[in-house]
Design a protein around this motif. Structure first.
Motif, PDB file in Angstrom:
ATOM      1  N   GLY A 109      -5.744   3.913   1.966  1.00  0.00           N
ATOM      2  CA  GLY A 109      -5.738   5.642   1.270  1.00  0.00           C
ATOM      3  C   GLY A 109      -5.878   5.832   0.463  1.00  0.00           C
ATOM      4  O   GLY A 109      -6.788   5.544  -0.356  1.00  0.00           O
ATOM      5  N   ALA A 110      -4.832   5.841  -0.544  1.00  0.00           N
ATOM      6  CA  ALA A 110      -5.464   6.705  -1.911  1.00  0.00           C
ATOM      7  C   ALA A 110      -5.751   4.781  -3.210  1.00  0.00           C
ATOM      8  O   ALA A 110      -6.154   5.338  -4.049  1.00  0.00           O
ATOM      9  CB  ALA A 110      -4.074   7.123  -2.658  1.00  0.00           C
TER      10      ALA A 110
ATOM     11  N   ARG B 102       0.952  -0.959   0.180  1.00  0.00           N
ATOM     12  CA  ARG B 102       0.004   0.255   0.143  1.00  0.00           C
ATOM     13  C   ARG B 102       1.258   1.183   0.056  1.00  0.00           C
ATOM     14  O   ARG B 102       0.790   2.170  -0.783  1.00  0.00           O
ATOM     15  CB  ARG B 102      -1.001  -0.101   0.917  1.00  0.00           C
ATOM     16  N   ASP B 103       1.957   1.721   1.420  1.00  0.00           N
ATOM     17  CA  ASP B 103       2.104   2.660   1.716  1.00  0.00           C
ATOM     18  C   ASP B 103       3.424   2.905   0.358  1.00  0.00           C
ATOM     19  O   ASP B 103       3.506   4.507  -0.182  1.00  0.00           O
ATOM     20  CB  ASP B 103       2.272   3.238   3.079  1.00  0.00           C
TER      21      ASP B 103
ATOM     22  N   MET C 184       3.647  10.680   8.616  1.00  0.00           N
ATOM     23  CA  MET C 184       3.736  11.103   7.412  1.00  0.00           C
ATOM     24  C   MET C 184       4.717  11.974   6.819  1.00  0.00           C
ATOM     25  O   MET C 184       4.511  11.220   5.597  1.00  0.00           O
ATOM     26  CB  MET C 184       2.308  11.323   6.987  1.00  0.00           C
TER      27      MET C 184
ATOM     28  N   ARG D 215      -9.230   7.338   5.961  1.00  0.00           N
ATOM     29  CA  ARG D 215      -8.992   8.773   6.752  1.00  0.00           C
ATOM     30  C   ARG D 215     -10.332   9.162   7.784  1.00  0.00           C
ATOM     31  O   ARG D 215     -10.377  10.207   8.328  1.00  0.00           O
ATOM     32  CB  ARG D 215      -9.023   9.524   5.305  1.00  0.00           C
TER      33      ARG D 215
ATOM     34  N   LEU E  60      -5.433   1.576   5.637  1.00  0.00           N
ATOM     35  CA  LEU E  60      -5.643   3.198   6.117  1.00  0.00           C
ATOM     36  C   LEU E  60      -6.734   4.378   6.109  1.00  0.00           C
ATOM     37  O   LEU E  60      -6.940   4.132   4.722  1.00  0.00           O
ATOM     38  CB  LEU E  60      -4.411   4.235   6.187  1.00  0.00           C
TER      39      LEU E  60
ATOM     40  N   VAL F 216      -1.681  16.047   6.374  1.00  0.00           N
ATOM     41  CA  VAL F 216      -1.356  14.769   5.503  1.00  0.00           C
ATOM     42  C   VAL F 216      -2.965  14.646   4.828  1.00  0.00           C
ATOM     43  O   VAL F 216      -3.921  15.631   5.046  1.00  0.00           O
ATOM     44  CB  VAL F 216      -1.610  13.631   7.084  1.00  0.00           C
ATOM     45  N   THR F 217      -3.418  13.759   4.196  1.00  0.00           N
ATOM     46  CA  THR F 217      -4.312  13.539   3.486  1.00  0.00           C
ATOM     47  C   THR F 217      -6.036  13.742   4.344  1.00  0.00           C
ATOM     48  O   THR F 217      -5.616  12.896   5.392  1.00  0.00           O
ATOM     49  CB  THR F 217      -4.668  12.115   2.647  1.00  0.00           C
TER      50      THR F 217
ATOM     51  N   LYS G 198       2.102   8.016  13.572  1.00  0.00           N
ATOM     52  CA  LYS G 198       2.112   8.501  12.069  1.00  0.00           C
ATOM     53  C   LYS G 198       2.939   9.453  11.733  1.00  0.00           C
ATOM     54  O   LYS G 198       2.201  10.834  11.508  1.00  0.00           O
ATOM     55  CB  LYS G 198       0.795   8.365  11.562  1.00  0.00           C
TER      56      LYS G 198
ATOM     57  N   PHE H 270      -6.936   7.731  11.402  1.00  0.00           N
ATOM     58  CA  PHE H 270      -5.583   8.988  11.397  1.00  0.00           C
ATOM     59  C   PHE H 270      -7.112   9.926  11.196  1.00  0.00           C
ATOM     60  O   PHE H 270      -8.507   9.974  10.313  1.00  0.00           O
ATOM     61  CB  PHE H 270      -4.878   9.604  10.900  1.00  0.00           C
TER      62      PHE H 270
ATOM     63  N   GLN I  15       2.703   3.605  -3.216  1.00  0.00           N
ATOM     64  CA  GLN I  15       2.090   5.222  -3.187  1.00  0.00           C
ATOM     65  C   GLN I  15       2.457   5.957  -2.896  1.00  0.00           C
ATOM     66  O   GLN I  15       2.442   7.155  -3.611  1.00  0.00           O
ATOM     67  CB  GLN I  15       0.192   4.958  -2.221  1.00  0.00           C
TER      68      GLN I  15
HETATM   69  C1  3PY Z   1      -3.256   8.536   2.619  1.00  0.00           C
HETATM   70  O1  3PY Z   1      -3.985   8.942   3.619  1.00  0.00           O
HETATM   71  O2  3PY Z   1      -3.192   8.191   1.909  1.00  0.00           O
HETATM   72  C2  3PY Z   1      -1.968   8.675   3.759  1.00  0.00           C
HETATM   73  O3  3PY Z   1      -0.204   8.236   3.497  1.00  0.00           O
HETATM   74  C3  3PY Z   1      -1.495   9.431   4.816  1.00  0.00           C
HETATM   75  O4  3PY Z   1      -0.156   9.812   4.611  1.00  0.00           O
END
Ligand code: 3PY
Ligand code: ZN
Length: 617
Positions: free
Chosen positions: A147-148, A109-110, A282, A182, A180, A443-444, A280, A215, A113
């Motif tokens: 996340g995204a 994932r991250d 980021m 949000r 993750l 952060v997003t 976190k 988060f 991303q």
């Molecule tokens: C997201 O919200 O996609 C993140 O990776 C924030 O760090």
């Protein structure tokens, strides 16, 4: 098709006439292999002509790099077995008691991303999932969703994110899957009604999600509470709640993001009933001495296990992980080394090597960790068109504080706007925009607000001091207005006045979170996945459904073909389902006609299929 005709009662009764087919168009659209082949060719012809990702630079087949393993053998027991046996509260309690340091692998994932614009397809994750579950079952979790990834799946990959989750779940039954989330923004950029958060969490947990890292982009705990409560209500999943780290708590000049601030925030988080407390980081701002201070203080003050996440943007974060481990941190994040470093997480093999033989090893077998690297290295080459262009670590992050995922994205956005060679101006403007907006946690989606403002100001050639004095003279991005109206919650340092009032002058704040209609409520009950896609990303979902209809399931295509189309004259074999193979080829591309259409001569199992494609150039 023929099967459909033969099974038709009218045909069977011998009553079919010449209008038989005209009256039954659905027979022509049956999912026959030939039909699916034509759909795939329609996609491939388009990509071959229009090259949306440029020409292919590699024809590597990453799967040939996977270590040989018997995937028919059952997977060994892993961390998920423990979670399922003891439940989330006891799982968290035991995590706090352990002396080793379990790791979350963020490669799924991250890491992508933050390095490859989140473009990794399910197919490439799935190809290695069985290996991960056999070689590294000691992982605390694999971060593989949220996340995204949700947005990008629908928008760019022609994939349903829920299918990814189900497939990975099946392929990795012994390791917890982490996501993750949000907070109230779920996997989007603005808040959704609590009912949506509830349905999202319930469906994700039902689909096998084990650990929710929650988060809020302003560290506003009230914005996280509905998500935390929804996770707690599952009784099976772990609620890991994050404090987002920014600034430098060791700096005596720091007024806002001090140790005291984080401890007060952590107290509110603990009060939500969270099982695990996450730090976190980021943007990769948590320096080793600050990590030592923060981890020590959190563990002294609270009973929850502490899980540390960071990005290696400046290049020093293995030092931060080691300092945190020394201070007692209970779990850390890392990524496969081929997908680590810079805007991604620190390298997993470096972490294992640095802790093996100490009192606090990761429990992972270092040879097994190395064994997965050639695969990811090859995959990364396939996704080269999406590399962020950050070739090395950058210390400038301590100044601009741009999160890892956004830094790569913003560089791409800058290039698209013709500002690629002025990235330092964007970094400077980002820092100025952050100051004007009140020194935010970025952060997003709060980072998007700051980034949108920075791009708008650079684009307008604005002097930030003038903008701050006279905001109404400028076009202000919608996301910035929404933020100033309080849409994302309250910022930690309070509202920037008089800037805020000036910027909102003459605007009537409209409520942005609207309740669901009774039809939407009912749809969430009856078909949660489809409805969540539509509620969260209406435009991309519509495009995704239209693309699925037009092209069928593109997951059968290799990623080189998916991104670049076919090499002319070379036959490509695709398995559309177990044992069913098609041979596809593009033999020639005709000239564009007056309307910009080209005829692409293709073959399907050796038979000619001309396909008409619009030339977008
Ligand atoms: C997201 O919200 O996609 C993140 O990776 C924030 O760090
Ligand atoms: Zn991250």
């Amino acid at each position: 098709f023929l099967e459909g005709v033969l099974a038709d009662p009218v045909f069977q009764a011998g009553e079919a006439t010449t209008s038989f087919i005209d009256e039954r168009p659905e027979l022509l659209h049956a999912r026959t292999p030939a039909d699916r082949g034509t759909k795939l060719l329609t996609y491939l012809a388009d990509v071959t002509v229009n090259q949306p990702n440029g020409p292919a630079t590699t024809h590597l087949r990453p799967r040939t790099k996977l270590p040989e393993l018997d995937l028919a053998q059952p997977v060994p027991p892993g961390t998920r077995d423990l979670l399922q046996r003891v439940g989330p509260a006891e799982f968290a309690r035991q995590l706090r008691e352990r002396t080793d340091v379990p790791v979350t692998d963020t490669t799924f994932r991250d890491a992508h991303q933050s390095l490859l614009a989140t473009r990794m397809r399910t197919r490439d994750l799935l190809a290695v999932a069985g290996h991960v579950s056999r070689l590294t079952p000691q992982l605390l979790s694999v971060e593989a969703w949220g996340g995204a990834t949700y947005d990008v799946a629908l928008r760019f990959l022609s994939e349903d994110p829920w299918e990814r989750l189900s497939l990975l779940r099946e392929a990795m039954p012994n390791i917890p899957i982490q996501m993750l989330l949000r907070g109230r923004n779920t996997v989007g950029y603005t808040p959704y009604p609590t009912r949506v958060t509830d349905a999202f969490v319930t469906e994700a947990a039902r689909s096998g999600l084990d650990i929710f890292r929650i988060f809020d982009s302003l560290n506003d705990v009230s914005q996280m509470r509905p998500a935390v409560e929804a996770v707690l209500a599952t009784d099976t999943a772990v609620a890991e709640v994050a404090l987002c780290y920014t600034g430098n708590l060791s700096d005596p000049g720091e007024r806002l993001y001090t140790l005291d601030y984080y401890l007060r925030l952590a107290e509110e988080i603990v009060d939500t009933g969270a099982h695990v407390l996450a730090i976190k980081d980021m943007a990769g701002l948590l320096r080793a001495p600050a990590a030592r201070t923060l981890v020590t203080a959190l563990r002294e003050r609270f009973d929850l296990p502490v899980h540390l996440h960071t990005h290696d943007t400046a290049g020093g974060q293995i030092g931060t992980l080691l300092a945190a481990i020394d201070a007692g941190v209970d779990a850390v994040d890392a990524a496969c080394s081929a997908m680590a470093g810079t805007t991604s997480q620190p390298s997993l093999s470096a972490l294992v090597a640095a802790t093996d033989g100490t009192e606090r090893p990761t429990g992972l077998d270092i040879d097994n960790v190395f064994a997965l690297e050639p695969y990811w290295e090859a995959v990364r080459q396939v996704y080269a068109p999406f590399e962020s262009g950050l070739p090395s670590p950058t210390g400038r992050v301590y100044f601009h504080e741009i999160p890892g995922g956004q830094l790569s994205n913003l560089r791409q956005q800058a290039i698209a706007l013709g500002l690629g060679d002025r990235f330092e101006d964007i970094e400077d403007m980002y820092a100025a925009a952050n100051r004007i907006l009140g020194n935010l946690v970025k952060v997003t989606p709060s980072s998007k607000v700051v980034g949108d403002l920075a791009l708008a100001l650079v684009g307008a050639g604005a002097d930030p001091a003038d903008f701050e004095q006279n905001p109404t003279k400028y076009d202000i991005p919608d996301s910035v207005i929404g933020f100033l109206e309080g849409e994302l919650g309250d910022p930690p340092g309070g509202w920037p006045e008089p800037f805020r009032s000036k910027a909102l002058e003459g605007r009537t704040g409209k409520p942005r979170v609207t309740d669901l209609t009774s039809e939407q409520e009912a749809a969430l009950e009856s078909s949660p996945r489809e409805t969540l896609n539509e509620l969260l990303f209406p435009g991309p979902t519509k495009d995704f459904l239209a693309a699925r209809d037009r092209h069928g399931d593109l997951s059968v295509l290799g990623t080189v073909e998916f991104l670049h189309g076919l090499e002319q004259g070379r036959e490509y074999e695709v398995e559309i389902e177990a044992g069913k193979r098609l041979l596809l080829a593009v033999t020639s591309v005709g000239d564009a006609d007056a309307k910009g259409m080209r005829t692409v001569m293709c073959t399907l199992n050796g038979q000619f299929r001309p396909i008409t494609v619009r030339d977008e150039s």
